[in-house]
Design a protein around this motif. Structure first.
Motif, PDB file in Angstrom:
ATOM      1  N   SER A  14       2.539   1.640  -3.412  1.00 57.52           N
ATOM      2  CA  SER A  14       1.586   2.086  -4.436  1.00 57.52           C
ATOM      3  C   SER A  14       1.218   3.552  -4.242  1.00 57.52           C
ATOM      4  N   ILE A  15       1.106   4.011  -3.010  1.00 56.07           N
ATOM      5  CA  ILE A  15       0.840   5.432  -2.763  1.00 56.07           C
ATOM      6  C   ILE A  15       2.015   6.272  -3.249  1.00 56.07           C
ATOM      7  N   ALA A  16       3.237   5.816  -2.970  1.00 55.57           N
ATOM      8  CA  ALA A  16       4.422   6.557  -3.424  1.00 55.57           C
ATOM      9  C   ALA A  16       4.479   6.608  -4.945  1.00 55.57           C
ATOM     10  N   CYS A  23       1.941   6.382  -7.015  1.00 51.35           N
ATOM     11  CA  CYS A  23       0.869   7.277  -7.474  1.00 51.35           C
ATOM     12  C   CYS A  23       1.272   8.736  -7.317  1.00 51.35           C
ATOM     13  N   CYS A  24       1.893   9.065  -6.200  1.00 52.27           N
ATOM     14  CA  CYS A  24       2.333  10.451  -5.978  1.00 52.27           C
ATOM     15  C   CYS A  24       3.384  10.856  -7.011  1.00 52.27           C
ATOM     16  N   CYS A  25       4.341   9.985  -7.256  1.00 56.15           N
ATOM     17  CA  CYS A  25       5.377  10.293  -8.252  1.00 56.15           C
ATOM     18  C   CYS A  25       4.762  10.434  -9.640  1.00 56.15           C
ATOM     19  N   TYR A  26       3.823   9.568  -9.978  1.00 62.31           N
ATOM     20  CA  TYR A  26       3.172   9.631 -11.283  1.00 62.31           C
ATOM     21  C   TYR A  26       2.383  10.918 -11.422  1.00 62.31           C
ATOM     22  N   CYS A  27       1.667  11.311 -10.362  1.00 65.73           N
ATOM     23  CA  CYS A  27       0.893  12.555 -10.404  1.00 65.73           C
ATOM     24  C   CYS A  27       1.817  13.759 -10.556  1.00 65.73           C
ATOM     25  N   ILE A  77       0.841  -1.201   0.000  1.00 68.10           N
ATOM     26  CA  ILE A  77       0.000   0.000   0.000  1.00 68.10           C
ATOM     27  C   ILE A  77       0.875   1.249   0.000  1.00 68.10           C
ATOM     28  N   LEU A  78       1.913   1.265   0.839  1.00 74.73           N
ATOM     29  CA  LEU A  78       2.805   2.429   0.892  1.00 74.73           C
ATOM     30  C   LEU A  78       3.537   2.636  -0.437  1.00 74.73           C
TER      31      LEU A  78
END
Length: 143
Positions: free
Chosen positions: A74-76, A78-82, A71-72
């Protein structure tokens, strides 16, 4: 309350979420709330069951840690992709700025070119190398 379920079955013991089942001596014990992990003096982690009987406490901890890690990560990601998408969306603005700067430089270059031409024409006039367009009756030297 949990000790009443000792020497019965794991399922009966674990109906109460505050209880642990130890397979080494088939005992139901209270979960040690003050410490996160039960001590090995009570029961080894590989023989301890909590919540469900089909998975030991050690595997449960590893599974929870893996899921939390995923989960951590995937959140990281997603943040980098955004952030990458946001930076990429700014590119048209940057391209407009570059085009504007390029046009400004081109105009400045044309202005400098015109100024140079005027200076050169003045020098040519001074030394008589340029025909005076103001005076149509000027004398032709080539005749």
């Amino acid at each position: 309350a949990c000790s009443e379920f000792s020497q019965r079955s794991c399922e009966e013991c674990l109906k109460n979420v505050s209880c642990l089942w130890c397979y080494t001596n088939n005992t139901c014990i209270d979960y040690p709330v003050r410490s996160i992990l039960p001590s090995s003096s009570l029961c080894s982690l590989s023989n301890t069951r909590w919540g469900v009987c089909w998975i030991n406490f050690e595997a449960l901890i590893i599974a929870i840690a893996v899921v939390a890690g995923l989960i951590l990560v995937s959140i990281a990601v997603c943040c980098c992709y955004c952030c990458y998408c946001r930076r990429r969306s700014r590119r048209p603005d940057e391209e407009e700025q570059l085009a504007r700067r390029r046009e400004e430089r081109r105009l400045q270059s044309l202005q400098r070119k015109h100024e140079r031409k005027l200076k050169h024409d003045e020098i040519r006039k001074k030394y008589g190398l340029l025909q005076d367009s103001d005076n149509p009756y000027s004398r032709f030297e080539n005749e």
